[in-house]
Design an enzyme around this catalytic site. Structure first.
Site, mmCIF file in Angstrom:
data_model
loop_
_atom_site.group_PDB
_atom_site.id
_atom_site.type_symbol
_atom_site.label_atom_id
_atom_site.label_comp_id
_atom_site.label_asym_id
_atom_site.label_seq_id
_atom_site.Cartn_x
_atom_site.Cartn_y
_atom_site.Cartn_z
ATOM 1 N NE ARG A 112 -2.296 -1.519 3.582
ATOM 2 C CZ ARG A 112 -2.742 -1.501 4.593
ATOM 3 N NH1 ARG A 112 -3.922 -1.356 4.779
ATOM 4 N NH2 ARG A 112 -1.925 -1.866 5.808
ATOM 5 C CE LYS A 158 -10.709 2.189 1.844
ATOM 6 N NZ LYS A 158 -10.158 1.198 2.284
ATOM 7 C CG ASP A 184 -11.214 -4.842 1.541
ATOM 8 O OD1 ASP A 184 -10.522 -4.973 0.097
ATOM 9 O OD2 ASP A 184 -11.032 -4.014 2.235
ATOM 10 C CB THR A 233 -7.146 0.206 11.473
ATOM 11 O OG1 THR A 233 -8.085 0.717 10.305
ATOM 12 C CG2 THR A 233 -5.829 0.520 11.340
ATOM 13 N N GLY A 234 -9.251 -2.135 10.431
ATOM 14 C CA GLY A 234 -10.548 -2.504 10.424
ATOM 15 C C GLY A 234 -11.632 -1.559 10.457
ATOM 16 C CB THR A 264 -12.093 -0.556 5.298
ATOM 17 O OG1 THR A 264 -10.867 0.350 5.124
ATOM 18 C CG2 THR A 264 -12.598 -0.899 3.912
HETATM 19 C C1 R5P Z 1 -7.121 -0.747 1.050
HETATM 20 O O1 R5P Z 1 -7.400 -0.336 -0.022
HETATM 21 C C2 R5P Z 1 -7.401 -2.259 1.202
HETATM 22 O O2 R5P Z 1 -7.986 -2.856 0.235
HETATM 23 C C3 R5P Z 1 -8.186 -2.540 2.426
HETATM 24 O O3 R5P Z 1 -9.380 -1.796 2.180
HETATM 25 C C4 R5P Z 1 -7.635 -1.630 3.763
HETATM 26 O O4 R5P Z 1 -6.151 -2.040 3.774
HETATM 27 C C5 R5P Z 1 -8.164 -1.993 4.948
HETATM 28 O O5 R5P Z 1 -7.487 -1.250 5.814
HETATM 29 P P1 R5P Z 1 -8.272 -0.700 7.263
HETATM 30 O O6 R5P Z 1 -8.813 -2.076 7.672
HETATM 31 O O7 R5P Z 1 -7.256 -0.166 8.064
HETATM 32 O O8 R5P Z 1 -9.419 0.158 7.152
#
Ligand code: R5P
Length: 290
Positions: free
Chosen positions: A93, A190, A217, A222-223, A225
């Protein structure tokens, strides 16, 4: 050929070797008193193709250092080639400079991989702005996917599913899986403001009340999203039973507990070992070895 389980790969490496019917050995990894890595091969690697199996979680940078040291050591001991099989490979990322002066980690890591390894296999890399592994590594890069395993899991365990992808990049997992199953899907939009602050939206209406909702996904970090997605699906779209499926359960900052608290089921593959890892990816790697 010999399959070697590195410290963050031992949860899956022996099974990969067994399924591929190859010799297996575990890398001996210790720390010197000052924190430096001390590693040793306990097998003969001379004239062999050495397949290092390493995933990257917890002390990610230590895990990387271990691979670089192990790869050079194997060559030094006479290995023919050194290949890395990475159920989860980090830093994908960090493929652009988000803030002035910030390090763009991914291409730098690519250079280290090129210097140490002959080939790399990565399960479901987060290819976003970088479209292809060829843009990241000069050595041969192979992309594996757990999509078929996720499809099989959903078909076996979830009746009448509708699959939701929480952001446009997730179509590679969410929509692809829905198409294989032949069920409906929707992809959200998002906006990410920071590592811990995201907002999600859907630009059309779907009635989720008659379906079992499955959010798919690639990474659960961190969860946030998923937490935002769950909120939206319940509040605005009538979702009742929700299952979250992630390929890579990173679960930073207690994310799994936060998700359990909002009463959803959470399932991941075992690219990273965790309490939700119900889908075994060993077969996918073993098939490539065979
Ligand atoms: C990012 O675009 C990935 O596909 C995931 O949605 C993301 O890395 C999730 O990160 P987090 O759980 O921190 O929101």
């Amino acid at each position: 050929m010999i399959v070697v389980g590195c410290s963050k790969g031992v949860h899956v490496a022996p099974r990969i070797a067994k399924l591929a019917r190859k010799e297996y050995s575990e890398l001996l990894v210790k720390k010197f008193p000052d924190g430096e890595t001390d590693l040793r091969f306990t097998c003969d690697v001379r004239k062999k193709v050495v397949v290092l199996v390493q995933s990257f979680f917890g002390d990610i940078n230590d895990a990387l250092m271990e691979v670089f040291l192990a790869a050079y050591t194997a060559k030094d001991l006479g290995a023919k080639r050194v290949v890395l099989m990475a159920p989860y490979f980090p830093y994908f990322r960090q493929d652009t400079r988000f803030h002035p002066g910030e390090c763009v980690s991914l291409p730098i890591l690519g250079k280290f991989v090129d210097a140490c390894l002959s080939e790399i296999y990565v399960m479901d890399p987060h290819l976003h702005r970088e479209k292809n592994l060829k843009h990241v590594f000069r050595v041969r890069g192979h992309k594996l996917t757990a999509n078929e395993l996720v499809r099989d899991y959903i078909k076996k365990h979830i009746k009448n599913p509708i699959i939701i992808g929480p952001d446009w990049e997730s179509y590679k997992w969410a929509r692809a899986t829905a198409e294989m199953i032949g069920c409906e899907s929707a992809i959200l939009k998002k906006t990410r403001f920071s590592s811990r602050h995201v907002e999600v939206a859907l630009d059309h209406d779907v009635d989720l009340s008659k379906h079992n909702v499955v959010i798919v996904d690639d990474i659960i970090s961190t969860g946030h999203t998923l937490l935002e997605t769950i909120k939206l699906l319940r509040k605005d779209l009538g979702a009742k039973k929700i299952t979250c499926i992630g390929i890579h359960g990173v679960f930073a900052e207690n994310a799994l507990a936060k998700l359990k608290k909002v009463k959803v089921s959470v399932i991941t593959t075992n690219t990273i070992p965790n309490a939700s890892a119900e889908i075994d990816v060993a077969k996918e790697f073993a098939e490539r070895i065979k």
